[in-house]
Each structure stands twice: as structure tokens, then as C-alpha cells.
Design an enzyme around this catalytic site. Structure first.
Site, short mmCIF file in Angstrom:
data_model
loop_
_atom_site.label_atom_id
_atom_site.label_comp_id
_atom_site.label_asym_id
_atom_site.label_seq_id
_atom_site.Cartn_x
_atom_site.Cartn_y
_atom_site.Cartn_z
N ARG A 1 0.83 -1.22 0.00
CA ARG A 1 0.00 0.00 0.00
C ARG A 1 0.86 1.27 0.00
NH1 ARG A 1 -5.59 -0.21 1.54
NH2 ARG A 1 -6.33 -2.26 0.93
N ARG B 1 -3.55 6.65 0.55
CA ARG B 1 -4.09 7.83 1.25
C ARG B 1 -3.14 8.57 2.18
NH1 ARG B 1 -9.00 4.31 3.16
NH2 ARG B 1 -7.17 2.97 3.24
N ARG C 1 -7.30 11.55 -5.98
CA ARG C 1 -8.49 10.82 -5.54
C ARG C 1 -9.71 11.76 -5.56
NH1 ARG C 1 -12.31 8.52 -3.73
NH2 ARG C 1 -12.46 6.97 -2.08
N ASP D 1 -6.81 -2.75 -7.42
CA ASP D 1 -7.32 -3.39 -6.21
C ASP D 1 -7.61 -4.86 -6.50
OD1 ASP D 1 -8.35 -2.42 -3.37
OD2 ASP D 1 -9.63 -4.06 -4.04
N TYR E 1 -14.52 -11.77 0.25
CA TYR E 1 -15.27 -10.54 -0.05
C TYR E 1 -16.50 -10.84 -0.91
CZ TYR E 1 -11.46 -7.89 1.98
OH TYR E 1 -10.54 -7.38 2.86
O1 CP3 Z 1 -0.12 -1.56 -2.52
C1 CP3 Z 1 -0.40 -0.63 -3.30
O2 CP3 Z 1 0.00 0.54 -3.14
C2 CP3 Z 1 -1.16 -0.97 -4.57
C3 CP3 Z 1 -2.58 -0.82 -4.55
C4 CP3 Z 1 -3.45 -1.73 -3.70
C5 CP3 Z 1 -4.68 -1.29 -3.15
N1 CP3 Z 1 -5.31 -2.35 -2.58
C6 CP3 Z 1 -5.19 0.10 -3.22
C7 CP3 Z 1 -6.30 0.51 -2.34
C8 CP3 Z 1 -3.33 -3.09 -3.39
C9 CP3 Z 1 -2.19 -4.05 -3.70
C10 CP3 Z 1 -4.51 -3.47 -2.68
C11 CP3 Z 1 -4.77 -4.84 -2.23
C12 CP3 Z 1 -5.99 -5.13 -1.47
N2 CP3 Z 1 -7.23 -4.59 -1.63
C13 CP3 Z 1 -6.08 -6.14 -0.47
C14 CP3 Z 1 -4.96 -7.06 -0.05
C15 CP3 Z 1 -4.00 -6.40 0.86
C16 CP3 Z 1 -4.55 -6.00 2.21
O3 CP3 Z 1 -4.58 -4.80 2.48
O4 CP3 Z 1 -4.96 -6.89 2.97
C17 CP3 Z 1 -7.40 -6.13 0.00
C18 CP3 Z 1 -7.96 -7.02 1.09
C19 CP3 Z 1 -8.13 -5.15 -0.74
C20 CP3 Z 1 -9.58 -4.83 -0.64
C21 CP3 Z 1 -9.79 -3.43 -0.20
N3 CP3 Z 1 -9.51 -2.32 -0.97
C22 CP3 Z 1 -10.37 -3.00 1.00
C23 CP3 Z 1 -10.85 -3.90 2.12
C24 CP3 Z 1 -10.41 -1.59 0.95
C25 CP3 Z 1 -11.03 -0.69 1.97
C26 CP3 Z 1 -10.21 -0.55 3.19
C27 CP3 Z 1 -9.21 0.54 3.00
O5 CP3 Z 1 -8.03 0.32 3.29
O6 CP3 Z 1 -9.67 1.61 2.58
C28 CP3 Z 1 -9.81 -1.20 -0.27
C29 CP3 Z 1 -9.64 0.21 -0.75
C30 CP3 Z 1 -8.27 0.59 -1.25
N4 CP3 Z 1 -7.43 -0.18 -2.01
C31 CP3 Z 1 -7.66 1.87 -1.08
C32 CP3 Z 1 -6.42 1.83 -1.76
C33 CP3 Z 1 -5.44 2.96 -1.94
C34 CP3 Z 1 -8.27 3.06 -0.36
C35 CP3 Z 1 -9.28 3.67 -1.24
C36 CP3 Z 1 -9.49 5.14 -1.02
O7 CP3 Z 1 -8.69 5.95 -1.53
O8 CP3 Z 1 -10.48 5.49 -0.36
#
Ligand code: CP3
Length: 353
Positions: A33, A37, A46, A83, A159
Site C-alpha cells: 500500500r 491515502r 483521488r 485493487d 469478499y
Molecule cells: O499496494 C499498493 O499501493 C497498490 C494498490 C493496492 C490497493 N489495494 C489500493 C487501495 C493493493 C495491492 C490493494 C490490495 C488489497 N485490496 C487487499 C490485499 C491487501 C490488504 O490490504 O490486505 C485487499 C484485502 C483489498 C480490498 C480493499 N480495498 C479494502 C478492504 C479496501 C477498503 C479498506 C481501506 O483500506 O480503505 C480497499 C480500498 C483501497 N485499495 C484503497 C487503496 C489505496 C483506499 C481507497 C481510497 O482511496 O479510499
């Protein structure tokens, strides 16, 4: 094959050397990540995009976000900005990211409805992601590794069935344990979709891929084998049939003692460790079979200062001469001050082993 290997140019990417099992005197690093944010430049894009999904499917913005952390902190790898949930979306399940709450997936009708994948439709929906990879390729420095990714079938299924994020995924587990054959069918569908998706990413030009199985640790041993190790192995085989030896990182978060079975049997080249595992013990039990990655508690990066420095140095000392890539045990927490990432990057860049 051996001939092609022997005439190959020496590997210039530091992180790829570690992925290929070579010793590197500097420890390569990237952070899960790392684009997101905690960065003001991410938050600005965003806002412009509107929804998170619009951002994922806008190749110009997604490519720019992929490169933002590299431009600031000079990590050894960029990870594609997207994602894991774009796969269920491309399979036809509704997906929405609710502000401040996380993902919401449409009603999980019947698993049979996902049975036959129309790969033309699937790849058409994911076309913007492939375009992002093209754009990043053109703009990423040659010494940097470009990592593609997908979720592990089990984690994506969590999910899909639950319909939203959760800490325990009790509904998913109850469904899976009560209808194991139907659940096998869903996992098999995800194995095919994920293999196809990762193969496309590789074809366009990522250097390595990571399989995020963030909820692997929720399964008891028997089911861990059935829905984490075996499906991962199938994906690895599908990739290696076409790209022999292609570097694959697996991240079976919170798998505890089951980590060693995953390292031995999933076929991945590198294993991502969460912060709950003893790095020394991981090195001793499976560190000679695979490259290890990870282990820093993301809360230490949030805290910064002395605590971050002490733990970073402890991890580096413990890693010793092992095949190791520095990373977090899970994604960056969104409140993390960017200066703490600078602090960490400086320690890692100055450290020679
Ligand atoms: O790592 C990186 O920088 C690359 C991008 C990336 C995102 N999600 C961007 C994201 C990667 C590799 C992921 C993987 C991901 N997504 C996982 C596996 C890793 C982990 O964190 O366990 C999972 C379970 C998800 C599903 C997901 N996406 C959830 C549960 C959420 C909401 C919770 C949260 O952290 O906001 C997301 C949203 C998400 N994915 C954001 C980002 C930057 C935030 C979105 C926003 O800007 O509001």
C-alpha cells in the site's frame, strides 16, 4: 532454456536479484500500500477522480499514482495501482467503494453463475488496468522492479461471499464449510480468472507478481491446504507453464505455523511475512527454500522515531545474509506521516551487509 539463461544480461534490478535468490549487499525494499491515502498527492488525484474505482480504471491517474511513492522515497519496486476486487467486478459482481467504509459487493447470487468465464468480457473490463501497466512501463526507471498483483482465490472469495470487509468472515466460512463442493467451484473459477489476469499483466510487462492472501490465517489446517495452498499452486503452475521460473510472491497473511507448508508446497518463489511471525524462525525453517519479504509492523511506521529505528535494525540484523526483501507485515496505515517513510528509506539505503 539453459542456453537462453546463460546468455541473459546480468540482472540490474536490485529487487529482482533478491527474487532470483541472489545475495544483495543492500537490502531491497518496497511497502505494501505504498501508493495511497497517506500521500497528499494521492488524496489530490483521488478527489479529482470521484470514486476509488474510477481512479483504478483511469490509466493516466493510476499510472501516476503507481509512480508517486517511487518519486518521493525511491523504493526498489513500484506496485501497480489497482485493487484485488477488480477481479469479482470483471466477473460480473457489482462493486462499490463506500467513502469511509470500504468495499460493498453486489448480492452473491449463485456460484454457478460464475461458472463459465467469458474471457473476452473479463479482459475487456480489465483493459484500463492493462493500459496502466503499459504507461508505467514507459515511465519507470530500468533499475526498478514493477510488481503486478491479484488477490488469492480464498481472500477474494471472502469478499465475494461476505459482500464487504470483515475481521472474521464468519458468513463466508460458514458457507464454505457447509457447502464445500460449491465453494470448491468458486475457488476453481477464481483460479482460472486470476491465472488469466496475472498472465495478461506478465505479457504486458510486469517483472514479478504478488498474490495477496490477506485472510489466509482464518482457515484451519485442512481447509488452508484446500483453499489456500492448492489453488495458489495451480495459479503458479498456470503461470510457469507459459513463463517458466517467473517470480511469484505469495502473502498468506496470519498463517502462523502453516506458513512453512505454504512455503514448501505452493510453488511461490518468495513468501511475504506478516508482523506476527518470528523472522529468525522463518529463516531457519523455510528461508533456504524461498526469498522472504516483510515483517515490519505497520504501527511502527506510524509511530516513527526511535521505535521504528530499533525494529528496522533488528529486522536487518536478523535477516543477516538471508535472501530478504524489506517490507511491512501488512499495508501502510493511512495516518502514517510521509516523513516516517523517509526515515525508514534512509536507514535501509545506508545499511550494507
Ligand atoms: O499496494 C499498493 O499501493 C497498490 C494498490 C493496492 C490497493 N489495494 C489500493 C487501495 C493493493 C495491492 C490493494 C490490495 C488489497 N485490496 C487487499 C490485499 C491487501 C490488504 O490490504 O490486505 C485487499 C484485502 C483489498 C480490498 C480493499 N480495498 C479494502 C478492504 C479496501 C477498503 C479498506 C481501506 O483500506 O480503505 C480497499 C480500498 C483501497 N485499495 C484503497 C487503496 C489505496 C483506499 C481507497 C481510497 O482511496 O479510499
Amino acid at each position: 532454456m539453459t542456453e537462453t539463461l546463460s546468455t541473459e544480461a546480468p540482472e540490474k534490478k536490485l529487487l529482482m536479484q533478491a527474487l532470483k535468490g541472489k545475495f544483495t549487499s543492500q537490502v531491497p525494499f518496497w511497502l505494501m500500500r505504498q501508493a495511497g491515502r497517506y500521500l497528499p498527492e494521492y488524496r489530490e488525484l483521488r478527489r479529482k477522480a470521484g470514486s476509488f474505482l474510477d481512479l483504478c480504471f483511469d490509466p493516466d491517474m493510476a499510472a501516476e499514482i503507481t509512480l508517486q511513492p517511487i518519486n518521493r522515497f525511491d523504493m526498489d519496486a513500484a506496485i501497480l495501482f489497482s485493487d484485488i476486487l477488480v477481479v469479482p467486478y470483471a466477473l460480473g459482481q457489482n462493486l462499490d467503494f463506500v467513502e469511509g467504509e470500504g468495499p460493498r459487493l453486489g448480492a452473491f447470487q449463485t456460484i454457478q453463475s460464475f461458472g463459465e468465464i467469458d474471457f473476452d468480457v473479463f479482459n475487456k473490463k480489465l483493459q484500463p488496468v492493462y493500459e496502466t501497466i503499459n504507461l508505467v512501463k514507459k515511465n519507470l526507471a530500468p533499475e526498478k522492479t514493477f510488481i503486478g498483483f491479484a488477490g488469492g482465490p480464498w481472500t477474494v472469495a471472502c469478499y465475494m461471499v461476505q459482500g464487504r470487509g470483515d475481521e472474521e468472515f464468519i458468513n463466508t466460512k460458514k458457507f464454505a464449510f457447509s457447502h464445500p463442493e460449491e465453494f470448491d467451484h468458486l475457488i476453481e473459477t477464481l483460479v482460472m480468472a486470476t491465472s488469466n489476469y496475472l498472465l495478461e499483466q506478465i505479457k504486458i510487462g510486469v517483472d514479478a507478481v504478488q498474490i495477496f492472501d490477506s485472510w489466509a490465517g482464518l482457515l484451519p489446517e485442512l481447509y488452508f491446504d484446500r483453499w489456500v495452498i492448492k489453488p495458489t499452486k495451480k495459479i503458479v503452475n498456470n503461470i510457469h507453464k507459459i513463463y517458466p521460473g517467473f517470480p511469484i510472491i505469495g502473502f498468506p497473511r496470519r498463517a502462523g505455523f502453516l506458513y512453512s507448508q505454504y512455503a514448501e508446497r505452493s510453488g511461490v518463489r518468495c513468501v511475504g511475512l506478516d508482523q506476527y511471525l518470528s523472522l529468525g524462525q522463518a529463516i531457519r525453517t523455510f528461508g533456504s527454500k524461498v526469498t522472504l519479504q516483510g515483517n515490519l509492523d505497520p504501527v511502527l511506521l506510524l509511530a516513527g522515531g526511535k521505535a521504528l529505528e530499533i525494529e528496522t535494525r533488528r529486522i536487518l540484523e536478523t535477516a543477516g545474509a538471508a535472501n530478504f526483501i524489506f517490507n511491512l507485515g501488512h499495508g501502510i496505515i493511512k495516518e502514517t506521516p510521509p516523513e516516517h517513510v523517509f526515515q525508514l528509506a534512509n536507514i535501509l539505503k545506508e545499511y550494507q551487509r
